[in-house]
Scaffold this active site. Structure first.
Site, mmCIF file in Angstrom:
data_model
loop_
_atom_site.group_PDB
_atom_site.id
_atom_site.type_symbol
_atom_site.label_atom_id
_atom_site.label_comp_id
_atom_site.label_asym_id
_atom_site.label_seq_id
_atom_site.Cartn_x
_atom_site.Cartn_y
_atom_site.Cartn_z
ATOM 1 N N HIS A 15 0.846 -1.191 0.000
ATOM 2 C CA HIS A 15 0.000 0.000 0.000
ATOM 3 C C HIS A 15 0.881 1.240 0.000
ATOM 4 O O HIS A 15 2.085 1.153 0.234
ATOM 5 C CB HIS A 15 -0.945 0.027 1.213
ATOM 6 C CG HIS A 15 -0.249 0.138 2.541
ATOM 7 N ND1 HIS A 15 0.070 -0.946 3.328
ATOM 8 C CD2 HIS A 15 0.189 1.217 3.241
ATOM 9 C CE1 HIS A 15 0.673 -0.549 4.438
ATOM 10 N NE2 HIS A 15 0.763 0.780 4.418
ATOM 11 N N GLU A 51 -6.681 4.833 10.792
ATOM 12 C CA GLU A 51 -6.393 4.592 9.380
ATOM 13 C C GLU A 51 -7.594 4.022 8.643
ATOM 14 O O GLU A 51 -8.480 3.424 9.256
ATOM 15 C CB GLU A 51 -5.205 3.639 9.234
ATOM 16 C CG GLU A 51 -5.407 2.314 9.931
ATOM 17 C CD GLU A 51 -4.932 1.135 9.123
ATOM 18 O OE1 GLU A 51 -5.192 1.089 7.906
ATOM 19 O OE2 GLU A 51 -4.306 0.247 9.716
ATOM 20 N N GLN A 72 -3.497 3.807 2.007
ATOM 21 C CA GLN A 72 -3.825 3.841 3.436
ATOM 22 C C GLN A 72 -3.868 5.302 3.880
ATOM 23 O O GLN A 72 -2.840 5.981 3.875
ATOM 24 C CB GLN A 72 -2.748 3.082 4.207
ATOM 25 C CG GLN A 72 -2.964 3.008 5.701
ATOM 26 C CD GLN A 72 -1.770 2.334 6.371
ATOM 27 O OE1 GLN A 72 -0.628 2.694 6.110
ATOM 28 N NE2 GLN A 72 -2.038 1.354 7.211
ATOM 29 N N HIS A 96 4.397 7.291 3.248
ATOM 30 C CA HIS A 96 5.301 6.141 3.132
ATOM 31 C C HIS A 96 4.874 5.224 1.996
ATOM 32 O O HIS A 96 3.749 5.304 1.507
ATOM 33 C CB HIS A 96 5.371 5.358 4.458
ATOM 34 C CG HIS A 96 4.097 4.689 4.869
ATOM 35 N ND1 HIS A 96 3.201 5.245 5.756
ATOM 36 C CD2 HIS A 96 3.544 3.491 4.528
ATOM 37 C CE1 HIS A 96 2.177 4.420 5.948
ATOM 38 N NE2 HIS A 96 2.363 3.356 5.209
ATOM 39 N N GLU A 146 8.131 1.023 4.445
ATOM 40 C CA GLU A 146 7.550 0.090 5.414
ATOM 41 C C GLU A 146 7.652 -1.329 4.860
ATOM 42 O O GLU A 146 7.402 -1.561 3.677
ATOM 43 C CB GLU A 146 6.076 0.457 5.648
ATOM 44 C CG GLU A 146 5.375 -0.447 6.652
ATOM 45 C CD GLU A 146 3.896 -0.076 6.861
ATOM 46 O OE1 GLU A 146 3.473 1.027 6.478
ATOM 47 O OE2 GLU A 146 3.176 -0.935 7.385
HETATM 48 C C1 MC0 Z 1 10.260 12.413 8.530
HETATM 49 N N1 MC0 Z 1 11.033 12.608 7.456
HETATM 50 C C2 MC0 Z 1 10.473 11.995 6.405
HETATM 51 C C3 MC0 Z 1 9.279 11.406 6.887
HETATM 52 N N2 MC0 Z 1 9.176 11.686 8.212
HETATM 53 N N3 MC0 Z 1 10.861 11.865 5.128
HETATM 54 C C4 MC0 Z 1 10.064 11.174 4.302
HETATM 55 N N4 MC0 Z 1 8.893 10.598 4.701
HETATM 56 C C5 MC0 Z 1 8.474 10.694 5.972
HETATM 57 N N5 MC0 Z 1 7.329 10.106 6.347
HETATM 58 C C6 MC0 Z 1 12.290 13.343 7.404
HETATM 59 C C7 MC0 Z 1 12.141 14.739 7.959
HETATM 60 O O1 MC0 Z 1 11.671 15.598 6.955
HETATM 61 C C8 MC0 Z 1 13.548 15.057 8.400
HETATM 62 O O2 MC0 Z 1 14.298 15.481 7.302
HETATM 63 C C9 MC0 Z 1 14.074 13.695 8.855
HETATM 64 O O3 MC0 Z 1 13.235 12.711 8.245
HETATM 65 C C10 MC0 Z 1 14.066 13.494 10.349
HETATM 66 O O4 MC0 Z 1 12.862 13.972 10.798
HETATM 67 P P1 MC0 Z 1 12.456 14.036 12.298
HETATM 68 O O5 MC0 Z 1 12.102 15.411 12.649
HETATM 69 O O6 MC0 Z 1 13.407 13.282 13.158
HETATM 70 O O7 MC0 Z 1 11.100 13.283 12.147
HETATM 71 P P2 MC0 Z 1 10.332 12.476 13.154
HETATM 72 O O8 MC0 Z 1 10.731 12.760 14.574
HETATM 73 O O9 MC0 Z 1 8.929 12.682 12.789
HETATM 74 O O10 MC0 Z 1 10.743 10.968 12.834
HETATM 75 C C11 MC0 Z 1 10.680 10.445 11.562
HETATM 76 C C12 MC0 Z 1 10.407 8.948 11.675
HETATM 77 C C13 MC0 Z 1 9.051 8.773 12.370
HETATM 78 C C14 MC0 Z 1 10.416 8.366 10.267
HETATM 79 C C15 MC0 Z 1 11.533 8.298 12.506
HETATM 80 O O11 MC0 Z 1 8.046 9.384 11.588
HETATM 81 C C16 MC0 Z 1 8.679 7.354 12.623
HETATM 82 O O12 MC0 Z 1 9.060 6.755 13.624
HETATM 83 N N6 MC0 Z 1 7.886 6.721 11.697
HETATM 84 C C17 MC0 Z 1 7.511 5.326 11.816
HETATM 85 C C18 MC0 Z 1 6.161 5.178 12.370
HETATM 86 C C19 MC0 Z 1 5.108 5.807 11.496
HETATM 87 O O13 MC0 Z 1 5.380 6.619 10.636
HETATM 88 N N7 MC0 Z 1 3.818 5.446 11.778
HETATM 89 C C20 MC0 Z 1 2.683 5.957 11.035
HETATM 90 C C21 MC0 Z 1 2.278 4.996 10.007
HETATM 91 P P3 MC0 Z 1 15.265 16.754 7.395
HETATM 92 O O14 MC0 Z 1 15.916 16.784 6.050
HETATM 93 O O15 MC0 Z 1 14.368 17.904 7.692
HETATM 94 O O16 MC0 Z 1 16.216 16.408 8.520
HETATM 95 S S1 MC0 Z 1 1.487 3.620 10.774
HETATM 96 C C22 MC0 Z 1 1.301 2.475 9.576
HETATM 97 O O17 MC0 Z 1 1.690 2.710 8.477
HETATM 98 C C23 MC0 Z 1 0.626 1.183 10.004
HETATM 99 C C24 MC0 Z 1 -0.710 1.427 10.630
HETATM 100 C C25 MC0 Z 1 0.495 0.174 8.861
HETATM 101 O O18 MC0 Z 1 0.783 0.452 7.696
HETATM 102 O O19 MC0 Z 1 0.063 -0.956 9.157
#
Ligand code: MC0
Length: 158
Positions: A15, A51, A72, A96, A146
């Site tokens: 997705h 979601e 999603q 993502h 993912e």
């Molecule tokens: C952050 N960055 C991204 C991004 N999120 N780049 C592309 N796509 C994204 N989604 C970039 C920022 O712009 C920044 O770039 C750098 O990464 C670090 O950002 P940060 O301020 O540290 O960002 P945080 O604290 O928001 O952490 C980012 C991180 C977090 C990916 C670690 O979002 C995370 O843990 N994600 C995993 C969980 C998740 O997203 N869950 C929701 C979907 P610069 O260049 O400015 O430094 S749940 C899901 O999907 C489930 C339900 C499922 O499918 O089954």
């Protein structure tokens, strides 16, 4: 990786995740404007999201168009959630790309071995009984990647 090995790991796009501020409004827009169907809704507290899984209708006859895909829609459940931070930083949009893998732990270990940062030590709960992990976007060309291991049919499927 040999071509045959590569085909065995990232099997297909499971997705595409889209961050939205208002889930109900987004579902209505995808249904009414794009003609997609909502197959599944879920709240995932650990991931901080509400979601909705939206489906394109498969193209008649398949062919080059392939089977219908899934989008999603993700809305934050709290201001601290990852999706809330994303919305604050860059607004609604592509969040993502999720790929189906056979074995999320094995694939996470393989990518870790190549020096990529996986966000979780071991897989967590994803949509509809799946198990998920993520590659940090900075290690994947700016895309949050993912990995999704779907439950076997006996365990139930979205
Ligand atoms: C952050 N960055 C991204 C991004 N999120 N780049 C592309 N796509 C994204 N989604 C970039 C920022 O712009 C920044 O770039 C750098 O990464 C670090 O950002 P940060 O301020 O540290 O960002 P945080 O604290 O928001 O952490 C980012 C991180 C977090 C990916 C670690 O979002 C995370 O843990 N994600 C995993 C969980 C998740 O997203 N869950 C929701 C979907 P610069 O260049 O400015 O430094 S749940 C899901 O999907 C489930 C339900 C499922 O499918 O089954």
């Amino acid at each position: 990786l040999q071509r045959e090995e590569a085909a065995a790991v990232f099997q297909r796009i499971d997705h595409v995740g889209v961050a939205v501020p208002d889930l109900d409004a987004a579902v209505a827009w995808y249904e009414q404007t794009l003609g997609m169907r909502c197959l599944h809704r879920e709240v995932n507290q650990e991931q901080g999201v509400r979601e909705a899984m939206m489906a394109c209708e498969p193209a008649a006859g398949g062919g080059l168009a392939g089977p219908g895909g899934l989008v999603q829609l993700l809305a934050p459940v709290s201001p601290e959630s990852a999706v809330a931070r994303f919305l604050d930083r860059q607004g609604p949009g592509l969040h993502h790309v999720a790929y189906a893998v056979d074995d999320v732990e094995a694939e996470s270990a393989r990518l870790r071995g190549l020096g990529l940062r996986l966000l979780y030590e071991s897989a967590r709960k994803g949509t509809a009984g799946s198990r998920i992990n993520f590659v940090h976007p900075k290690d994947a060309g700016g895309v949050l990647v993912e990995l999704v291991e779907r439950p076997s049919p006996a365990e139930g499927r979205a």
